[in-house]
Design a protein around this motif. Sequence first.
Motif, mmCIF file in Angstrom:
data_model
loop_
_atom_site.group_PDB
_atom_site.id
_atom_site.type_symbol
_atom_site.label_atom_id
_atom_site.label_comp_id
_atom_site.label_asym_id
_atom_site.label_seq_id
_atom_site.Cartn_x
_atom_site.Cartn_y
_atom_site.Cartn_z
ATOM 1 N N LEU A 110 2.392 0.519 4.737
ATOM 2 C CA LEU A 110 1.925 1.890 4.968
ATOM 3 C C LEU A 110 2.995 2.698 5.692
ATOM 4 N N ALA A 111 3.808 2.012 6.500
ATOM 5 C CA ALA A 111 4.883 2.706 7.199
ATOM 6 C C ALA A 111 5.788 3.409 6.194
ATOM 7 N N LEU B 298 -1.004 8.913 -0.113
ATOM 8 C CA LEU B 298 -1.648 7.603 -0.008
ATOM 9 C C LEU B 298 -2.631 7.359 -1.146
ATOM 10 N N LEU C 119 0.838 -1.200 0.000
ATOM 11 C CA LEU C 119 0.000 0.000 0.000
ATOM 12 C C LEU C 119 0.870 1.245 0.000
ATOM 13 N N PHE D 242 4.042 6.664 4.952
ATOM 14 C CA PHE D 242 4.012 7.806 5.859
ATOM 15 C C PHE D 242 5.407 8.299 6.185
ATOM 16 N N PHE D 243 6.334 7.362 6.342
ATOM 17 C CA PHE D 243 7.680 7.781 6.727
ATOM 18 C C PHE D 243 8.332 8.590 5.605
ATOM 19 N N VAL E 90 -0.251 -3.680 5.943
ATOM 20 C CA VAL E 90 -0.262 -2.542 6.864
ATOM 21 C C VAL E 90 1.158 -2.021 7.066
ATOM 22 N N SER E 91 2.119 -2.939 7.120
ATOM 23 C CA SER E 91 3.477 -2.468 7.375
ATOM 24 C C SER E 91 4.023 -1.661 6.201
#
Lengths: 298, 349, 307
Positions: free
Chosen positions: B129-130, B253, B69, B133-134, B126-127
């Motif tokens: 997504l880190a 995103l 993602l 955002f990072f 989900v990971s």
Amino acid sequence: MADFDWLFFIEVLVGGLLSGVMYSLVAIGFVLIYKTSGVLNFAQGAMLLFAALTFVSLTERGISFPLAFIITFGVMVFLGVAIERTVLRPLTNKPPITLFMATLGLSYVIEGAAQLLWGTQIHGLDLGIEDLPFDVGGVYISQFDIFAAVVAAGMVALLSLFFRYTRIGLGFRAVADDQFAAIAVGLRLPWIWATVWAAAGVVALVAGLLWSARVGVQFSLSLIVLKALPVLVLGGFDSILGAIVGGLLIGASEKLAEVYIGEYFGGGIEGWFAYVIALAFLLVRPSGLFGQKLVERV
Amino acid sequence: MSAIASDLPHSHFPARWAVTLALLAIAYVGVPLLGSSYLFEAILLPFLALSLAGVGLNILTGYAGQVSLGSAAFMAVGAFAAYNFNLRVDGLPLIASIVLAGFAAAAIGLVFGLPSLRLKGFYLAVSTLAAQFFVQWALTKFSWFSNDSASGVIDAPALSVAGFVFEGPVGRYYFALNVVAALTFLSYRLVNSQTGRNFIAVRDNETAARIIGVQVLKTKLLAFAVSSFIMGIAGVLWAFAYLRTVEPAGFNLDRSFQILFIVIIGGLASIRGAFFGAALIVVFPLLLSRLGSFLLGDVFDSGVLDMTQRIVLGVLIILFLILEPDGLVALWHRVRKRIGTALRRSRSQ
Amino acid sequence: MHAMTFAFGGLGSAPFPPDVQEHLVGLDRSSRADETPSSDAATNENSVLDLVGVRLSFGGVVALSDIDLSVGRGEILAIIGPNGAGKSSIINVISGVYRPDRGRVRLSGRDHTQVPTQALARHGVARTFQNLALFRGLSVLDNVVAGRAYRTRSSFIGQIAGSGQARAEQVDARDRAARVLGFLHLSHVGDRLAGTLPYGLQKRVELARALVAEPKILLLDEPMAGMTATEKNEMADFVRAARDTLGTTVVLIEHDIGVVMGLSDRVVVLDYGRKIADGTPDEVQANQRVIDAYLGVAPENDDGEGI
């Protein structure tokens, strides 16, 4: 370290724990659905936005709080059932990741529909609880946060009662344990799933109202889903207890990190810090705090 | 997800290459002769960049089965790395900056791919997504990346290769077309090699893959690296050839989801699918806005358009997952088959 | 390249490619006596696969207790037993999918507490699965070609660029795969997607994928489950032919007693995770404990099916 301000530390910690409750509230909606149907419902955030927008728009049109709540309650139940019928049922037995992507698409539909229906302007929501700090032995705690925590506790208690003592609740637990066995003893899965989606809709309503009172009703509400995901990863997707503990842990560590180490990063780390905690934890325990570890059968 | 056909078996080689060559001829000769500058600026340039990003994500998600993602993060790394290599290393040719940017994206992809060694499915999704955002945070936070420009928005350098400058919409189109054609060809080679088979083996049955001697961990990391390399270069095209500016906000995103949608709608585990999906994703908002203002007139303002787009896009995704899980590519195969039989029938009559 | 590839080989693997190792087995075995002198009570000289005191449990439920097992070169060994007796667990321990609580697995003279799954193919072991484990998105031919994955030395860059090594590997793997498909009468479905084949054929493709690796040891987890009688007989013929032509040692799990008795050289019977009999088909059939275990479980079952 002699001049470490413990009082301040506790204040930050408690504030963090209480904001963690708000994360847990959102995460519980996910767990309900994941546990029974194995779907990670990305649209939970959009449902939350939809609920909040509907409620606030009704009250702005002069409908009283209780009536607006009941109407929105009905709308969310309807929405949950409708989603189960139109999206999930045709995808029964598809791989979990397909279902996840479907809920991603669903989140787009709900977000779009909510704003098309009620407009894109930002609304305020005043639940009538004053957000005054509240002195407990020298530590200031937000009244609103306490209210939110009480509501969350009440909701968890209600859900527990519901699942422990009602027929549907027992069915829910049977399905969560073993879908095939549940079918074999004649439980009607679609009915249970519809109920669970409706319940998730109601959880979204409660969480949506509390969040709205905090940050206002606006599009970014649906992004709360992104706050709940690391909570779920930490707590395990299938554990309500995990959602609560995970939320508290993430809320507390996020606030502490922001206050104590945020300056070294130039601030603004709350967007990803929760993910880093969750990831670091997962490397040690791949199924989360309370998630079930399945033995792989080959 | 588990039963995805890869591109069809290698029969009919001459016919397949003929189609590819014809398409290339149209893209290189036909389109520039006929197209307006609107066609290049609003449709073809974003189409090319997004197609390439789709190819990149398809290698990771469609072939190797690792859901990501965070695609836009790797595009962002590519765009910003190319900008900085070009800015800070004197005398470095633009092409070298772009290739190095690809490697930078691959390196970041490798780092964020590490969780895949322990995590599967949702936990992995989900990971990723880190990464999203990072990377976005880091690029916004540290103004060094955007050369301390006050707005964070920076102009892309001219697209010059060996003294030749690709200027104007048509020039930039040629530049993007060259890059996309080359990388698509290499990707095609990759997915049809033993490594490509290993990707699919890991996706379809990790335990069985390990038993027959596929180095599962190495294969997963390779998928992350290769996919990020391609997405990084897609990011360069997006910033340098299409938008002509480099800004973190464009790689948010929503962009990541957009690329995921391209892959789902086009068809997982199909290189061609990425192009189908990108075409739909680029063209359909334009059609929708035309259609909307035609039918509804003034009511259909940009806000309504935006919401309608979201709804229609979401509905499309759900419909594809339910009705055509193998995407536009499968639809295309069926239509072609039907036309083929119809032609044969009419000929025999 | 070799050094790197074999670094994954796990503990105690010799730094030789498999084909070289094959010739080193004898030498390896003679030196092994010095390494682990005490534990050989249960193993015999000709064995290529030994389990010594293997115990396995899942959260308190014992799946295997103190299993000793020794399989000779070129032998066809059947493991039978009622449902839940631990048959599949044995195969999963041998192939490293499960890690036993206690005990050791010895493959070609090397001891393992957990067999390194990723090095299994290089150690000359191939297996099939109880539930279909084909790569559904690959063609039948590509599934079988994938069975040669452990031999790949070329890098992905070489493969993209079409280096001589990569092309030679590709051609070799395709040739071998085509031959195995021919051997198993699967050539006509080579282009089909594996996931679209009928069940019985998928089982056979799995056997092809295992055989193309030219394993020294072949583990078959219920290769004939769900097949018709004709398909079962065909499959039995294929297994026997594989042993006869390749000299492969076969360990197989099967429910159909009739097929098992005709096919196997030796039969091991498990009950509640324990080995209750071990001998030739005739010996096992006459064994009172086996009769008790079986007839006690399903007295009404006449034809021996579904035990």
